[in-house]
Write a protein that holds these residues in place. Structure first.
Motif, mmCIF file in Angstrom:
data_model
loop_
_atom_site.group_PDB
_atom_site.id
_atom_site.type_symbol
_atom_site.label_atom_id
_atom_site.label_comp_id
_atom_site.label_asym_id
_atom_site.label_seq_id
_atom_site.Cartn_x
_atom_site.Cartn_y
_atom_site.Cartn_z
ATOM 1 N N ALA A 135 0.831 -1.210 0.000
ATOM 2 C CA ALA A 135 0.000 0.000 0.000
ATOM 3 C C ALA A 135 0.862 1.255 0.000
ATOM 4 C CB ALA A 135 -0.926 -0.007 1.209
ATOM 5 N N ILE A 136 1.932 1.262 0.796
ATOM 6 C CA ILE A 136 2.836 2.415 0.823
ATOM 7 C C ILE A 136 3.484 2.611 -0.539
ATOM 8 C CG2 ILE A 136 4.980 3.290 1.826
ATOM 9 C CD1 ILE A 136 4.214 1.914 4.438
ATOM 10 N N TYR A 137 3.898 1.520 -1.148
ATOM 11 C CA TYR A 137 4.530 1.588 -2.469
ATOM 12 C C TYR A 137 3.573 2.178 -3.504
ATOM 13 C CZ TYR A 137 6.923 0.009 -6.719
ATOM 14 O OH TYR A 137 7.543 -0.040 -7.942
ATOM 15 N N ILE A 142 1.687 6.682 -7.064
ATOM 16 C CA ILE A 142 0.626 7.618 -7.463
ATOM 17 C C ILE A 142 1.039 9.062 -7.162
ATOM 18 C CG2 ILE A 142 -1.751 8.319 -6.998
ATOM 19 C CD1 ILE A 142 -2.353 5.347 -6.405
ATOM 20 N N TRP A 143 1.615 9.272 -5.994
ATOM 21 C CA TRP A 143 2.061 10.610 -5.581
ATOM 22 C C TRP A 143 3.092 11.158 -6.568
ATOM 23 C CZ3 TRP A 143 0.604 13.703 -1.420
ATOM 24 C CH2 TRP A 143 1.444 14.757 -1.100
ATOM 25 N N LEU A 144 4.067 10.324 -6.917
ATOM 26 C CA LEU A 144 5.124 10.764 -7.821
ATOM 27 C C LEU A 144 4.590 11.059 -9.214
ATOM 28 C CD1 LEU A 144 8.025 8.311 -6.880
ATOM 29 C CD2 LEU A 144 8.030 10.783 -6.593
ATOM 30 N N GLN A 145 3.850 10.115 -9.779
ATOM 31 C CA GLN A 145 3.409 10.271 -11.155
ATOM 32 C C GLN A 145 2.393 11.404 -11.303
ATOM 33 O OE1 GLN A 145 5.373 8.879 -12.758
ATOM 34 N NE2 GLN A 145 5.788 6.769 -12.217
ATOM 35 N N PHE A 146 1.562 11.607 -10.303
ATOM 36 C CA PHE A 146 0.615 12.716 -10.365
ATOM 37 C C PHE A 146 1.347 14.044 -10.432
ATOM 38 C CE2 PHE A 146 -1.988 15.948 -8.168
ATOM 39 C CZ PHE A 146 -3.082 15.968 -9.013
ATOM 40 N N GLY A 151 3.224 18.592 -14.082
ATOM 41 C CA GLY A 151 4.335 19.481 -14.371
ATOM 42 C C GLY A 151 5.018 20.068 -13.167
ATOM 43 N N HIS A 152 4.544 19.748 -11.959
ATOM 44 C CA HIS A 152 5.140 20.268 -10.727
ATOM 45 C C HIS A 152 5.220 19.121 -9.715
ATOM 46 C CE1 HIS A 152 4.727 24.390 -12.196
ATOM 47 N NE2 HIS A 152 3.477 24.097 -12.517
ATOM 48 N N PRO A 153 6.415 18.567 -9.489
ATOM 49 C CA PRO A 153 6.546 17.453 -8.537
ATOM 50 C C PRO A 153 5.981 17.808 -7.173
ATOM 51 C CG PRO A 153 8.570 17.741 -9.773
ATOM 52 C CD PRO A 153 7.694 18.911 -10.121
ATOM 53 N N MET A 154 5.330 16.835 -6.564
ATOM 54 C CA MET A 154 4.737 17.021 -5.249
ATOM 55 C C MET A 154 5.830 17.078 -4.174
ATOM 56 S SD MET A 154 1.397 16.943 -5.883
ATOM 57 C CE MET A 154 0.480 16.308 -4.473
ATOM 58 N N PRO A 155 5.505 17.620 -2.985
ATOM 59 C CA PRO A 155 6.505 17.652 -1.903
ATOM 60 C C PRO A 155 6.995 16.244 -1.557
ATOM 61 C CG PRO A 155 4.622 19.050 -1.376
ATOM 62 C CD PRO A 155 4.247 18.294 -2.616
ATOM 63 N N PHE A 156 8.250 16.154 -1.148
ATOM 64 C CA PHE A 156 8.899 14.907 -0.717
ATOM 65 C C PHE A 156 9.022 13.882 -1.855
ATOM 66 C CE2 PHE A 156 6.274 16.502 2.877
ATOM 67 C CZ PHE A 156 7.310 16.956 3.700
ATOM 68 N N SER A 157 8.902 14.335 -3.101
ATOM 69 C CA SER A 157 8.968 13.390 -4.219
ATOM 70 C C SER A 157 10.315 12.681 -4.280
ATOM 71 C CB SER A 157 8.699 14.115 -5.537
ATOM 72 O OG SER A 157 7.348 14.503 -5.636
ATOM 73 N N ARG A 158 11.393 13.406 -4.022
ATOM 74 C CA ARG A 158 12.720 12.788 -4.096
ATOM 75 C C ARG A 158 12.879 11.698 -3.042
ATOM 76 N NH1 ARG A 158 17.684 16.752 -3.887
ATOM 77 N NH2 ARG A 158 16.819 17.158 -1.817
ATOM 78 N N ASP A 159 12.434 11.948 -1.821
ATOM 79 C CA ASP A 159 12.543 10.941 -0.761
ATOM 80 C C ASP A 159 11.680 9.723 -1.074
ATOM 81 O OD1 ASP A 159 14.247 12.586 0.702
ATOM 82 O OD2 ASP A 159 12.572 13.596 1.682
ATOM 83 N N ILE A 160 10.492 9.963 -1.628
ATOM 84 C CA ILE A 160 9.603 8.849 -1.975
ATOM 85 C C ILE A 160 10.219 8.022 -3.103
ATOM 86 C CG2 ILE A 160 7.361 8.258 -2.962
ATOM 87 C CD1 ILE A 160 6.226 10.707 -1.494
ATOM 88 N N ALA A 161 10.792 8.692 -4.098
ATOM 89 C CA ALA A 161 11.415 7.968 -5.205
ATOM 90 C C ALA A 161 12.580 7.108 -4.727
ATOM 91 C CB ALA A 161 11.887 8.962 -6.264
ATOM 92 N N ARG A 162 13.319 7.594 -3.747
ATOM 93 C CA ARG A 162 14.428 6.799 -3.204
ATOM 94 C C ARG A 162 13.933 5.552 -2.496
ATOM 95 N NH1 ARG A 162 17.972 10.585 0.499
ATOM 96 N NH2 ARG A 162 18.794 8.526 1.044
ATOM 97 N N SER A 163 12.755 5.635 -1.894
ATOM 98 C CA SER A 163 12.262 4.505 -1.098
ATOM 99 C C SER A 163 11.636 3.405 -1.943
ATOM 100 C CB SER A 163 11.229 5.005 -0.083
ATOM 101 O OG SER A 163 10.066 5.471 -0.738
ATOM 102 N N MET A 221 11.880 8.712 -14.555
ATOM 103 C CA MET A 221 11.311 9.379 -13.390
ATOM 104 C C MET A 221 12.327 10.323 -12.752
ATOM 105 S SD MET A 221 9.679 7.592 -10.001
ATOM 106 C CE MET A 221 11.238 6.808 -9.583
ATOM 107 N N TRP A 222 13.573 9.860 -12.564
ATOM 108 C CA TRP A 222 14.567 10.714 -11.928
ATOM 109 C C TRP A 222 14.962 11.883 -12.824
ATOM 110 C CZ3 TRP A 222 15.646 11.361 -7.151
ATOM 111 C CH2 TRP A 222 15.464 10.324 -6.235
#
Length: 454
Positions: A135-137, A142-146, A151-163, A221-222
């Motif tokens: 569920a977290i994954y 969804i958070w990242l791709q949205f 056109g504007h990455p959501m907050p904490f996108s980099r940390d989420i992408a790392r996880s 993505m990165w």
């Protein structure tokens, strides 16, 4: 010369998001370098179209895999997976009845019932691997791709992408479905089984989750999140990164310059960098020793105790396999034997052998040993089948002295074996296999490009 296979470039809609229309290769007019995570060979990525992948010319490890509409694809699959998971936890999973007495369970009860039998660690492992971590994954995807699509990455996108990459090995919905099928076959001759909506929803969820993980284009993505800084000046292809004082980031792939002490952080994702994993062999040996020690009680003590008509019969892992064979369930017995005996022992032996011969590698056998490492890393999670079988049967078979199943002490020991062997494979640095052999004088400098299957 590398062999190229091209497929027709897909035609994108005019109103598609700019970030999703153009791969990184079409947005920058320069070479993009990558250091292979398995052999440390520096290669230049070729231009990739949808449906193609770039592989390391030295060890054939896949460096980049390109998908069509990566953002829409991942987001649609993640949303579908999340809906299927919500359905799976909201309806009855499976029920049984025998002699007028029965029981019906929900998916969450496969974990909560274990707590009542003083097995909280096993219960946490079950619920985390089949519900919480997936569920977290999915929410993270969804958070990242949205954010990227708007056109504007959501907050904490980099940390989420790392996880995301760290969560992937610990999601075991597909293994749980195999465990559920094995459990139902084991009791099909003793009771009447009825599959609930949750069972079918979770089966769909397992398939969609697998498709979601395969659809995530981390390179795209990165690049969309943080662009791509230039590789350190003077970085050459056709040699290892460590010999040049640089290292490839294991999370985003960017090549970075290391300090004189061999340390650093990735400029793009801020991941810690090392030329080789610190104390890789020592940590692997320690984890292998711990898993070998835990494997002894996992086989000596009963993994579950079956009560039928007031008579209790403890069963070990091997005893359960023999019982299935006597019942005529040879395919199920083979699955349990392979997952619970062959895979853990084979993984221990393979990793021990790799650690022993690490200093006696050459260019010819390094390729074979790398394939062996990939196999051990892939199969390790499937040993959890037996743990899931116990969790399902303990929750489902609750008919008092007529028929009931209780977990045994071996369940915790065997779960520890699975986790420890997985960690041992993760701490082993496969680049050490390639450190001894000198590089060939003639080496392709550009990654091989192939068409992605499926």
């Amino acid at each position: 010369m590398p062999h190229y296979q091209f497929i027709k470039r897909p035609s994108f809609r005019v109103n598609s998001p700019q970030v999703d229309c153009h791969p990184p290769e079409s947005r920058i007019q320069r070479r993009r370098l990558r250091a292979c995570h398995e052999c440390d060979w520096v290669s230049a990525l070729p231009p990739l179209r949808s449906g193609e992948k770039a592989s390391c010319p030295r060890c054939s490890h896949v460096l980049v895999k390109r998908h069509r509409y990566p953002a829409q694809r991942s987001m649609a699959l993640a949303l579908s997976s999340l809906i299927a998971l919500l359905a799976a936890v909201s309806f009855p999973f499976v029920s049984f009845s025998v002699s007028g007495i029965g029981n019906r369970i929900e998916l969450s009860q496969t974990a909560t019932t274990l707590i009542a039998f003083h097995q909280p660690i096993v219960a946490i492992a079950v619920i985390m691997t089949i519900v919480v971590l997936p569920a977290i994954y999915l929410v993270g995807v969804i958070w990242l791709q949205f954010g990227l699509l708007r056109g504007h990455p959501m907050p904490f996108s980099r940390d989420i992408a790392r996880s995301l990459a760290r969560l992937n090995p610990w999601m075991m919905a597909d293994v749980f479905i195999v465990g559920a099928l094995v459990s139902l076959i084991k009791i099909a001759g003793m009771a009447q089984i009825e599959l609930g909506i949750s069972f079918w929803a979770f089966s769909v969820f397992a398939i969609l989750l697998l498709l979601t993980t395969q659809s995530v284009d981390s390179d795209w993505m990165w690049f969309s999140l943080e662009k791509e800084p230039l590789a350190p000046e003077g970085t050459r292809t056709g040699v290892t990164a460590a010999s040049q004082g640089v290292a490839g980031c294991s999370t985003c792939g960017l090549i970075n310059r290391l300090s004189e002490h061999g340390k650093g952080r990735c400029l793009r994702c801020h991941e810690k960098l090392h030329p080789r994993l610190p104390h890789s062999l020592q940590r692997t040996w320690a984890l292998l020793f711990a898993s070998a020690v835990m494997y002894i009680p996992a086989n000596i003590y009963p993994i579950m105790t079956t009560t039928s008509l007031g008579h209790s019969s403890p069963s070990t892992i091997i005893g359960g396999v023999v019982q299935l064979m006597q019942m005529g369930s040879w395919p199920v017995a083979a699955i349990i034997f392979v997952a619970s005996v062959i895979v853990p022992v084979g993984k221990l032996v393979a990793l021990i052998w790799l650690c022993v011969v690490i200093n006696h590698s050459n260019e010819l056998n390094a390729q074979t040993r790398t394939r062996l490492y990939r196999l051990t890393e892939f199969i390790g999670r499937w040993s959890m089948v037996d743990v899931f079988v116990v969790a399902i049967l303990v929750a489902l078979i609750r008919a008092g002295s007529l028929m009931s199943i209780n977990p045994g002490p071996a369940a915790l020991a065997f779960a520890a074996v699975v986790v420890l062997t997985m960690l041992a494979a993760m701490t082993f640095d496969p680049r050490l296999i390639w450190d001894t052999p000198p590089p060939r004088s003639t080496r392709r400098k550009t990654a091989t490009k192939e068409t992605v299957d499926g």
